[in-house]
Write a protein that holds these residues in place. Sequence first.
Motif, PDB file in Angstrom:
ATOM      1  N   TRP A 179      32.512 -27.928  25.073  1.00  0.00           N
ATOM      2  CA  TRP A 179      33.314 -27.156  26.018  1.00  0.00           C
ATOM      3  C   TRP A 179      33.661 -27.965  27.256  1.00  0.00           C
ATOM      4  CZ3 TRP A 179      36.666 -23.608  26.398  1.00  0.00           C
ATOM      5  CH2 TRP A 179      36.945 -22.989  27.620  1.00  0.00           C
ATOM      6  N   GLU A 180      32.772 -28.855  27.660  1.00  0.00           N
ATOM      7  CA  GLU A 180      33.051 -29.698  28.819  1.00  0.00           C
ATOM      8  C   GLU A 180      34.248 -30.612  28.545  1.00  0.00           C
ATOM      9  OE1 GLU A 180      31.777 -29.408  31.865  1.00  0.00           O
ATOM     10  OE2 GLU A 180      30.738 -27.673  31.018  1.00  0.00           O
ATOM     11  N   ALA A 181      34.377 -31.063  27.306  1.00  0.00           N
ATOM     12  CA  ALA A 181      35.537 -31.879  26.944  1.00  0.00           C
ATOM     13  C   ALA A 181      36.815 -31.049  27.021  1.00  0.00           C
ATOM     14  CB  ALA A 181      35.362 -32.465  25.537  1.00  0.00           C
ATOM     15  N   VAL A 182      36.752 -29.795  26.575  1.00  0.00           N
ATOM     16  CA  VAL A 182      37.909 -28.901  26.680  1.00  0.00           C
ATOM     17  C   VAL A 182      38.302 -28.733  28.140  1.00  0.00           C
ATOM     18  CG1 VAL A 182      38.757 -26.559  26.291  1.00  0.00           C
ATOM     19  CG2 VAL A 182      37.362 -27.689  24.544  1.00  0.00           C
ATOM     20  N   LYS A 183      37.335 -28.464  28.990  1.00  0.00           N
ATOM     21  CA  LYS A 183      37.607 -28.269  30.416  1.00  0.00           C
ATOM     22  C   LYS A 183      38.192 -29.532  31.050  1.00  0.00           C
ATOM     23  CE  LYS A 183      34.450 -26.302  32.908  1.00  0.00           C
ATOM     24  NZ  LYS A 183      33.092 -25.967  33.436  1.00  0.00           N
ATOM     25  N   THR A 184      37.697 -30.688  30.618  1.00  0.00           N
ATOM     26  CA  THR A 184      38.234 -31.944  31.144  1.00  0.00           C
ATOM     27  C   THR A 184      39.707 -32.096  30.782  1.00  0.00           C
ATOM     28  OG1 THR A 184      36.076 -33.044  31.050  1.00  0.00           O
ATOM     29  CG2 THR A 184      38.019 -34.464  31.045  1.00  0.00           C
ATOM     30  N   GLY A 185      40.046 -31.766  29.531  1.00  0.00           N
ATOM     31  CA  GLY A 185      41.442 -31.851  29.105  1.00  0.00           C
ATOM     32  C   GLY A 185      42.332 -30.865  29.841  1.00  0.00           C
ATOM     33  N   ILE A 186      41.839 -29.645  30.040  1.00  0.00           N
ATOM     34  CA  ILE A 186      42.626 -28.641  30.761  1.00  0.00           C
ATOM     35  C   ILE A 186      42.872 -29.077  32.194  1.00  0.00           C
ATOM     36  CG2 ILE A 186      42.588 -26.277  31.651  1.00  0.00           C
ATOM     37  CD1 ILE A 186      41.053 -25.531  29.086  1.00  0.00           C
ATOM     38  N   ALA A 187      41.843 -29.621  32.827  1.00  0.00           N
ATOM     39  CA  ALA A 187      41.996 -30.093  34.207  1.00  0.00           C
ATOM     40  C   ALA A 187      43.042 -31.202  34.299  1.00  0.00           C
ATOM     41  CB  ALA A 187      40.649 -30.592  34.743  1.00  0.00           C
ATOM     42  N   ALA A 188      43.066 -32.075  33.295  1.00  0.00           N
ATOM     43  CA  ALA A 188      44.053 -33.163  33.287  1.00  0.00           C
ATOM     44  C   ALA A 188      45.468 -32.602  33.166  1.00  0.00           C
ATOM     45  CB  ALA A 188      43.762 -34.124  32.141  1.00  0.00           C
ATOM     46  N   LEU A 189      45.665 -31.610  32.302  1.00  0.00           N
ATOM     47  CA  LEU A 189      46.987 -30.996  32.164  1.00  0.00           C
ATOM     48  C   LEU A 189      47.383 -30.279  33.447  1.00  0.00           C
ATOM     49  CD1 LEU A 189      47.170 -29.524  28.557  1.00  0.00           C
ATOM     50  CD2 LEU A 189      47.588 -31.839  29.351  1.00  0.00           C
ATOM     51  N   GLY A 190      46.407 -29.638  34.074  1.00  0.00           N
ATOM     52  CA  GLY A 190      46.689 -28.957  35.326  1.00  0.00           C
ATOM     53  C   GLY A 190      47.135 -29.910  36.418  1.00  0.00           C
ATOM     54  N   ARG A 191      46.443 -31.039  36.525  1.00  0.00           N
ATOM     55  CA  ARG A 191      46.819 -32.033  37.545  1.00  0.00           C
ATOM     56  C   ARG A 191      48.223 -32.563  37.307  1.00  0.00           C
ATOM     57  NH1 ARG A 191      41.501 -33.760  36.565  1.00  0.00           N
ATOM     58  NH2 ARG A 191      42.269 -35.453  35.233  1.00  0.00           N
ATOM     59  N   ALA A 192      48.591 -32.678  36.043  1.00  0.00           N
ATOM     60  CA  ALA A 192      49.922 -33.200  35.701  1.00  0.00           C
ATOM     61  C   ALA A 192      51.026 -32.159  35.864  1.00  0.00           C
ATOM     62  CB  ALA A 192      49.922 -33.732  34.270  1.00  0.00           C
ATOM     63  N   GLY A 193      50.654 -30.904  36.098  1.00  0.00           N
ATOM     64  CA  GLY A 193      51.645 -29.847  36.259  1.00  0.00           C
ATOM     65  C   GLY A 193      52.120 -29.243  34.962  1.00  0.00           C
ATOM     66  N   TYR A 194      51.432 -29.524  33.841  1.00  0.00           N
ATOM     67  CA  TYR A 194      51.908 -29.074  32.541  1.00  0.00           C
ATOM     68  C   TYR A 194      51.558 -27.620  32.224  1.00  0.00           C
ATOM     69  CZ  TYR A 194      52.868 -34.004  31.645  1.00  0.00           C
ATOM     70  OH  TYR A 194      53.346 -35.296  31.710  1.00  0.00           O
ATOM     71  N   LEU A 195      50.838 -26.947  33.109  1.00  0.00           N
ATOM     72  CA  LEU A 195      50.551 -25.527  32.919  1.00  0.00           C
ATOM     73  C   LEU A 195      51.462 -24.650  33.775  1.00  0.00           C
ATOM     74  CD1 LEU A 195      46.632 -25.717  32.941  1.00  0.00           C
ATOM     75  CD2 LEU A 195      48.198 -25.891  30.994  1.00  0.00           C
ATOM     76  N   ASP A 229      47.575 -14.133  44.052  1.00  0.00           N
ATOM     77  CA  ASP A 229      47.297 -15.364  44.788  1.00  0.00           C
ATOM     78  C   ASP A 229      45.857 -15.825  44.586  1.00  0.00           C
ATOM     79  OD1 ASP A 229      49.873 -15.200  45.710  1.00  0.00           O
ATOM     80  OD2 ASP A 229      49.350 -14.439  47.693  1.00  0.00           O
ATOM     81  N   ALA A 230      44.938 -14.873  44.408  1.00  0.00           N
ATOM     82  CA  ALA A 230      43.530 -15.230  44.241  1.00  0.00           C
ATOM     83  C   ALA A 230      43.212 -15.704  42.834  1.00  0.00           C
ATOM     84  CB  ALA A 230      42.648 -14.022  44.587  1.00  0.00           C
ATOM     85  N   ARG A 231      43.935 -15.190  41.812  1.00  0.00           N
ATOM     86  CA  ARG A 231      43.548 -15.449  40.422  1.00  0.00           C
ATOM     87  C   ARG A 231      44.454 -16.427  39.691  1.00  0.00           C
ATOM     88  NH1 ARG A 231      38.733 -13.858  41.105  1.00  0.00           N
ATOM     89  NH2 ARG A 231      38.558 -14.685  38.986  1.00  0.00           N
ATOM     90  N   LEU A 232      45.716 -16.563  40.101  1.00  0.00           N
ATOM     91  CA  LEU A 232      46.679 -17.347  39.329  1.00  0.00           C
ATOM     92  C   LEU A 232      46.578 -18.842  39.578  1.00  0.00           C
ATOM     93  CD1 LEU A 232      49.128 -17.405  37.403  1.00  0.00           C
ATOM     94  CD2 LEU A 232      50.592 -17.044  39.406  1.00  0.00           C
ATOM     95  N   ALA A 233      46.401 -19.238  40.819  1.00  0.00           N
ATOM     96  CA  ALA A 233      46.483 -20.657  41.171  1.00  0.00           C
ATOM     97  C   ALA A 233      45.498 -21.511  40.381  1.00  0.00           C
ATOM     98  CB  ALA A 233      46.251 -20.833  42.673  1.00  0.00           C
ATOM     99  N   GLY A 234      44.267 -21.031  40.226  1.00  0.00           N
ATOM    100  CA  GLY A 234      43.263 -21.822  39.518  1.00  0.00           C
ATOM    101  C   GLY A 234      43.616 -22.052  38.063  1.00  0.00           C
ATOM    102  N   ILE A 235      44.221 -21.043  37.421  1.00  0.00           N
ATOM    103  CA  ILE A 235      44.632 -21.207  36.021  1.00  0.00           C
ATOM    104  C   ILE A 235      45.719 -22.269  35.914  1.00  0.00           C
ATOM    105  CG2 ILE A 235      45.667 -20.070  34.016  1.00  0.00           C
ATOM    106  CD1 ILE A 235      44.351 -17.473  34.953  1.00  0.00           C
ATOM    107  N   LEU A 236      46.699 -22.206  36.806  1.00  0.00           N
ATOM    108  CA  LEU A 236      47.798 -23.163  36.754  1.00  0.00           C
ATOM    109  C   LEU A 236      47.356 -24.558  37.169  1.00  0.00           C
ATOM    110  CD1 LEU A 236      50.768 -21.035  38.138  1.00  0.00           C
ATOM    111  CD2 LEU A 236      49.841 -21.186  35.822  1.00  0.00           C
ATOM    112  N   ASP A 237      46.309 -24.656  37.994  1.00  0.00           N
ATOM    113  CA  ASP A 237      45.769 -25.959  38.388  1.00  0.00           C
ATOM    114  C   ASP A 237      44.884 -26.570  37.315  1.00  0.00           C
ATOM    115  OD1 ASP A 237      47.003 -25.862  40.828  1.00  0.00           O
ATOM    116  OD2 ASP A 237      45.242 -25.129  41.914  1.00  0.00           O
ATOM    117  N   GLY A 238      44.507 -25.752  36.316  1.00  0.00           N
ATOM    118  CA  GLY A 238      43.600 -26.239  35.280  1.00  0.00           C
ATOM    119  C   GLY A 238      42.144 -26.223  35.695  1.00  0.00           C
TER     120      GLY A 238
END
Length: 407
Positions: A49-65, A123-132
């Motif tokens: 799961w940590e690998a999944v989270k790492t990949g999601i964070a990378a996509l978030g940083r790139a703006g792909y979410l 504003d409280a719940r959406l930003a974190g999802i889009l940031d990954g």
Amino acid sequence: MNRLAATAPEAGQDYLLDAEARAFRHEVRAAMARELAPLAEAIENDNDWEAVKTGIAALGRAGYLRPMFPDHYSGPLSAPGLVHQTIVSEEAAAVNYAFETTIGSALSCAYPLAHHAAPAVRDARLAGILDGTEIGAICVTEPNVGSDSAGMETRIRFDETAREWVIDGFKRYISNASVADTYIVYGITDDTVPAQKGMTALVVPAGTSGMTFPRTYTFMGRRGCIVGEVAFENCRVPEDHLLGKENGGFRIMLEMFNFERIILAGAALGVARTAFSIATQHAQTRDSFGQKLGCKQLIWDMVAEMSWRIDSAELLTYRAAQMYDRGVSGKELMKPAAMAKLVATEIACFCADRTVQILGGDGITKEYGRAEQLFRDTRAMPIVAGTTEMAKYLIASRDLPNIKPNL
């Protein structure tokens, strides 16, 4: 120079995409090779799961979410939309479908948050999802409710004294259960009317008292994604955690399913193309009876059928995505979204099966590549987000407007 400058379409691909979208695909594909591919083995073999989270964070940083949410997008795309989000899902699933299911569920949670949540909750719940940095989940399915939402047994009531919504019920087969930060929960607020008129959707943050996770499932495929049960017992959220209006949840769910089915079609297309690549490479390099395997008529028949099926899935998938981006929604989008999901997911299964057959013994062992993984992964696709049978009903219900087909 704009990093999304025009590029020529690949042969047999991207016919419906403009130059900017083709360039975006090229960029996303490179990012998946760089960020996700090194994690894929750990996700598949170790359920990491940590690998999944790492990949999601990378996509978030790139703006792909973010392409689906123009108000939150600041990248180079001139008109970001569902076409681009579908490309992201396609390219992610081509590398690892389990990973894509996690981001697909998170985006399905982000969708109603962006469109229907109260500003403070959004504003409280959406930003974190889009940031990954955070994960979302959708709670619809129940032990007696799959495609038939009319049978939903989860109940939601409003406590006038406490000014809180109260949830009691049980959901299962929930992607990201127990690891999500935000849950969208559907339940019945008025059981005196049909579910379509008495369903309500709420936002439930992780850690809310009364929400528990009895079990996590083990599937034959999609290893690495977390799917489980969510129970609600006197689970309370503040009044402003309502999505849209009371008894307006069914329309929100319909919008969400249209979106989810289109990006799932993109994911299926990515898996099908990966299978096709494995099959065609093997057919052109494996020697059999004095010539390449691909010279055999029965083999090129399978290759040809995979090829035209994949192209048909692409056309239906990106037609539906473009229709959404042009403003088609609700019941008008239901049929093309269902067609895209039905065709693409069935074709993913077909291509995975034929690839295993072409590879023979190598196709059913983990030691000789990904064919067996694709075979296991794809079997869920015609089931999740509405079964193939339900998709056919949705299509027929639009083509037979004067009658109601009997399920």
